[in-house]
Design an enzyme around this catalytic site. Structure first.
Site, PDB file in Angstrom:
ATOM      1  N   SER A  64       0.803  -1.244   0.000  1.00 31.56           N
ATOM      2  CA  SER A  64       0.000   0.000   0.000  1.00 31.56           C
ATOM      3  C   SER A  64       0.823   1.276   0.000  1.00 31.56           C
ATOM      4  O   SER A  64       0.269   2.365  -0.184  1.00 31.56           O
ATOM      5  CB  SER A  64      -0.925   0.023   1.213  1.00 31.56           C
ATOM      6  OG  SER A  64      -1.913  -0.956   1.079  1.00 31.56           O
ATOM      7  N   LYS A  67       0.230   3.360  -2.900  1.00 32.30           N
ATOM      8  CA  LYS A  67      -0.952   4.229  -3.021  1.00 32.30           C
ATOM      9  C   LYS A  67      -0.552   5.699  -2.996  1.00 32.30           C
ATOM     10  O   LYS A  67      -1.201   6.551  -3.609  1.00 32.30           O
ATOM     11  CB  LYS A  67      -1.959   3.921  -1.897  1.00 32.30           C
ATOM     12  CG  LYS A  67      -2.597   2.530  -2.002  1.00 32.30           C
ATOM     13  CD  LYS A  67      -3.585   2.265  -0.866  1.00 32.30           C
ATOM     14  CE  LYS A  67      -4.490   1.087  -1.122  1.00 32.30           C
ATOM     15  NZ  LYS A  67      -3.981  -0.217  -0.695  1.00 32.30           N
ATOM     16  N   TYR A 190      -3.527  -2.010 -10.487  1.00 36.87           N
ATOM     17  CA  TYR A 190      -3.499  -1.728  -9.051  1.00 36.87           C
ATOM     18  C   TYR A 190      -2.631  -2.750  -8.315  1.00 36.87           C
ATOM     19  O   TYR A 190      -1.804  -2.404  -7.474  1.00 36.87           O
ATOM     20  CB  TYR A 190      -4.942  -1.738  -8.528  1.00 36.87           C
ATOM     21  CG  TYR A 190      -5.085  -1.764  -7.041  1.00 36.87           C
ATOM     22  CD1 TYR A 190      -4.825  -0.623  -6.277  1.00 36.87           C
ATOM     23  CD2 TYR A 190      -5.488  -2.921  -6.376  1.00 36.87           C
ATOM     24  CE1 TYR A 190      -4.965  -0.642  -4.892  1.00 36.87           C
ATOM     25  CE2 TYR A 190      -5.616  -2.945  -5.000  1.00 36.87           C
ATOM     26  CZ  TYR A 190      -5.357  -1.816  -4.261  1.00 36.87           C
ATOM     27  OH  TYR A 190      -5.484  -1.843  -2.897  1.00 36.87           O
ATOM     28  N   TYR A 242      -3.892   3.082   7.717  1.00 33.80           N
ATOM     29  CA  TYR A 242      -5.102   2.296   7.914  1.00 33.80           C
ATOM     30  C   TYR A 242      -5.868   2.860   9.103  1.00 33.80           C
ATOM     31  O   TYR A 242      -5.959   4.071   9.259  1.00 33.80           O
ATOM     32  CB  TYR A 242      -4.760   0.806   8.128  1.00 33.80           C
ATOM     33  CG  TYR A 242      -3.917   0.226   7.041  1.00 33.80           C
ATOM     34  CD1 TYR A 242      -4.353   0.221   5.709  1.00 33.80           C
ATOM     35  CD2 TYR A 242      -2.667  -0.319   7.314  1.00 33.80           C
ATOM     36  CE1 TYR A 242      -3.573  -0.328   4.700  1.00 33.80           C
ATOM     37  CE2 TYR A 242      -1.887  -0.877   6.317  1.00 33.80           C
ATOM     38  CZ  TYR A 242      -2.340  -0.868   5.008  1.00 33.80           C
ATOM     39  OH  TYR A 242      -1.566  -1.401   4.017  1.00 33.80           O
ATOM     40  N   VAL A 260       1.270  -3.719   3.882  1.00 40.08           N
ATOM     41  CA  VAL A 260       1.240  -4.990   4.616  1.00 40.08           C
ATOM     42  C   VAL A 260       2.480  -5.835   4.366  1.00 40.08           C
ATOM     43  O   VAL A 260       2.657  -6.887   4.986  1.00 40.08           O
ATOM     44  CB  VAL A 260      -0.021  -5.828   4.312  1.00 40.08           C
ATOM     45  CG1 VAL A 260      -1.261  -5.162   4.857  1.00 40.08           C
ATOM     46  CG2 VAL A 260      -0.142  -6.125   2.828  1.00 40.08           C
TER      47      VAL A 260
END
Lengths: 306, 306, 306, 306
Positions: A64, A67, A190, A242, A260
């Site tokens: 992530s 992102k 993605y 998160y 993660v």
């Protein structure tokens, strides 16, 4: 106080006491196989100095953390209102892959760092780039100065095989009119972004523009404007970890983004970018020893945004 | 650039263009009666200089800004774990008075700045202080240096008459074992805190410890430790503006706390504390012109935590 | 086939195999103390015949079964629209004491048999009756023909001491304008209704009007109209067994109402009323062996509404 | 009293007063084009008599009424536990296409009549039948005795083009391990079932087994066992009318199933099956005039299960 190699080594020694108390991500086999006792840190100062300790040169799946890169790319390609009408800027208060809020809020994800929001960003990139996957890779190679950064094809394929939840998220947004392209190719891109394989040094250098008013420290290239850099940091500070963003702000006090795979990048605006890596996660999905290392660093060098 | 009286005046002139586009809080008559075109700002630097513009001397109901004061008091009286086992540190992603999350999360409020969390803090103060209401008033008078700060009894009584939702919240937490005292007296103290009547100058001075590593600028008294001050700022940054914290971070980039009376306090750590006031609210319940004034100030003086 | 004493005995023998597999309600001490191996059944036919087996004469706490009586009383006192604008007629799909749906649906409870709905009914009775508690007791004594039915004061007091959740529900409804009286006296009456102490014979006789087009079988008094009786049965069928109404309809196929004291009443319209009792509950909060007994009865005598 | 042609005509005359007050389903163009003033009824008695009034011979899209047929087929092919471990039997208390509850309850739909549940049933049929679409068509042709029943290909194709929400539901269930086949072909079959074109007479005859202990009235074939027929009726009674099952039970008092095409089938066990059709829907998605016609029929002939 400035970070030195000896401070970093000391910090890792302390943080390593947490090894064995977290849990490596295991929803795909490729991630579950990573040795759980890895721990590395790299600091990249705005003066261009790199200081490292531990497994800072070992590549891992950034997951992530990507992102933040995809959002940066989208901010380079779109006007602000084109992005922010499709995704919000608020913390979600829910699990990163929850669909409850997404349904209640009519298919508009809370922010670009939960899965739904990052999938909207991937959809935006798909609409405007002819080869988004290649473009992201070039972007990262330039920012990191490492021409050998690659996608881990095994990880990307494995994610694709476990993509049901993300497909559900994409289709739900489509049903609300907030998804423009075919679902499969967007998810594929993605997942490739998530499967970028980088080490702490690469990552600290890659995100230097966030510490340097939008300008990449080593290439001197203006990646985004100073204002955009400030905006990106604000989003990282409130939504980057998160459902543990508040705790991270409380303990570390730096804008950051976790994955993660066990990586976390953190920013001290005006001073430095930091990358840590340790695969075991806490219950919010953030690196356990990595967070501790950042907390200790913040204390030792007396730096935080608060 | 340093803030000057002329910069502040210019900022208010621009921000005042938004007057008429928001909505004054009207859930209690005492608030609904406030003239909607008020606009004031006060900056208090760590050097002890006060700079003001507009209605900076006019007292208003600080409402939820008091939640930051109550939490500070609780942090002075309790060990961290005694507080944080009863209330979280994460943004809620929901309306400030929602009970949905509170039920799902077994009576543990998300953070000390939503109503549920502030009521837990009021319960903590009730358990340890013999006269919590008087103590809070003394605390504020010391911090502000203004011995004339008072509770607005009409507002407090009016809140008490519309307390059903907050009573429901308190009883729900009690049913989960997260509320120790009788509901009515705790709510009464909670509403009195909200009914503190202060002006922008008072507020900017009151919160100077957050910009000054825990030390009150004018009394030189150490209110909380430097670490606690950093922690308080982190909580303000992620949770201080109801469900608009992300937007506020994106536009203003300072830890802050707002109230439905139209006041907002904001902090530039190491430099200054700012208080603005304008009664009309945006849809998240934050002062419309006040937020704009802070955004402009952040741009003009080039200050933000990001 | 008609129910006989021998059929009932056989059924209880079979149903008793489940004893030991459920869990007696223990949220208040008075309920937790009841021996867990009790099992009784009473059938009251529209011809006035009573057939029983097992512990049919032993009184127990009827708990939520009282919600059907309070609603009947409200339907005798109010026009339909006065009731149904304040409470719905739909299954809730959530736990009996959940506040999530109640907040989402603006303080209008889903139906009169979840706690929120029953508390609205209690509020209705409070508004129209000078002594609602006494009136309900007289009503039950008449319907059951048992002048010795009483409130269990220990149970009622114990419920009142654990009333936080229900107080939260009442205050939440008040905040939405759906509660007219003071909370405490209404809850006190509500808990007294739950604390009615009755045995299976009393209960089967009490509810005979639901099997007999609104007319009480032994007094011949028309309690409600035939249409109201049909309406009450429809509400019992869709909402009478907490979050287990569908399963109960599937297995038993009769309108019914359960209580956490382990009692269940069930109706075969046009034919008979049945009451069972066994304190151990299944995970939906309905009597485990009691439900099994009703399922067996439905099979043996070939009666159900489907 | 028995239903006669004259009673039915009278009922339709009264129910037609509601025409113009509802809203024809318009989420796909094929449905939106249906004239809104249609109204028809057919009653099929267990003696084999058919009585009709209004537009009873005009075919329409049966939509969700097909969910009862698919479930019947699944019950013929699977053991009970194979079905009920994958889908529940409880009312949902939420909109028919909501994903909130589905996520909270780990991908197990509340019942087979909300979309998620019907998609699980379609997945079950896909796993066990080589040509599920053809098999369903044959099944319906046999039950209705009408060899000309067809799928409306335009409607099916149109549904498939607006399938994002249902695809999201299917993928979410797959992510929880509650979906075995490829999503697209299952959805395609699901939409074909919804696109069955039938008239009131066809429908009343098709569902005669539900009124006749599982036996089709005209073919004398035992479709399901008497117990299964009772179970199907119980599911229709508690879950058959979207989020309006309670209201339908209260007013009509018969097990039933509605579709957004404006059709409703209803059952008086032991006596008759009824089908009504009128395209305008109420806010729960059930036929407005159709529900009224059933309510009037229940009153006039004095029949209901309560």
């Amino acid at each position: 106080m400035k970070p030195t190699q000896s401070i970093l080594s000391q910090i890792l020694a302390e943080a390593s006491e947490l090894l064995g108390q977290g849990k490596v991500a295991d929803y795909i086999p490729a991630l579950a196989r990573v040795p759980n006792n890895k721990l590395g840190i790299a600091v990249y100062t705005n003066e261009g100095e790199i200081i490292t300790a531990g497994d800072a040169q070992e590549a891992f799946s950034i997951q992530s953390i990507s992102k933040a890169l995809s959002l940066t790319l989208a901010m380079m390609l779109y006007k602000p209102e084109e992005i922010w009408k499709r995704v919000g800027k608020e913390p979600s208060g829910q699990a990163f892959n929850s669909m409850i809020q997404l349904e209640m809020e009519q298919g508009i994800p809370r922010n670009p760092f939960i899965n739904a929001g990052a999938i909207v960003v991937a959809d935006l990139l798909q609409s405007r780039l002819s080869a988004p996957r290649q473009r992201l890779l070039e972007f990262v190679r330039q920012l990191s100065g490492d021409a050998h950064v690659v996608y881990d094809k095994v990880v990307a394929a494995s994610e694709m095989m476990h993509s049901d939840r993300n497909a559900a998220i994409a289709y739900l947004m489509r049903s609300f009119g907030n998804f423009d392209n075919d679902v499969i190719p967007v998810l594929n891109n993605y997942f490739h972004a998530c499967a970028l394989k980088m080490n702490c040094v690469d990552l600290a250098k890659t995100f230097s523009y966030l510490a340097n008013k939008g300008q990449c420290v080593h290439t001197k290239k203006q990646v985004v404007t100073a204002t955009q850099s400030k905006q990106l940091n604000s989003l990282l500070a409130t939504c980057g970890l998160y459902d543990g963003a508040g705790e991270f702000a409380y303990r570390v006090g730096m804008p950051g983004k976790s994955g993660v795979g066990g990586g976390i990048i953190a920013v001290v605006p005006g001073e430095m970018t930091i990358a840590v890596w340790s695969p075991e996660l806490d219950k919010s999905g953030n690196s356990l020893a990595g967070t501790r290392a950042l907390e200790l660093l913040s204390e030792r060098i007396g730096r935080s945004i608060f």
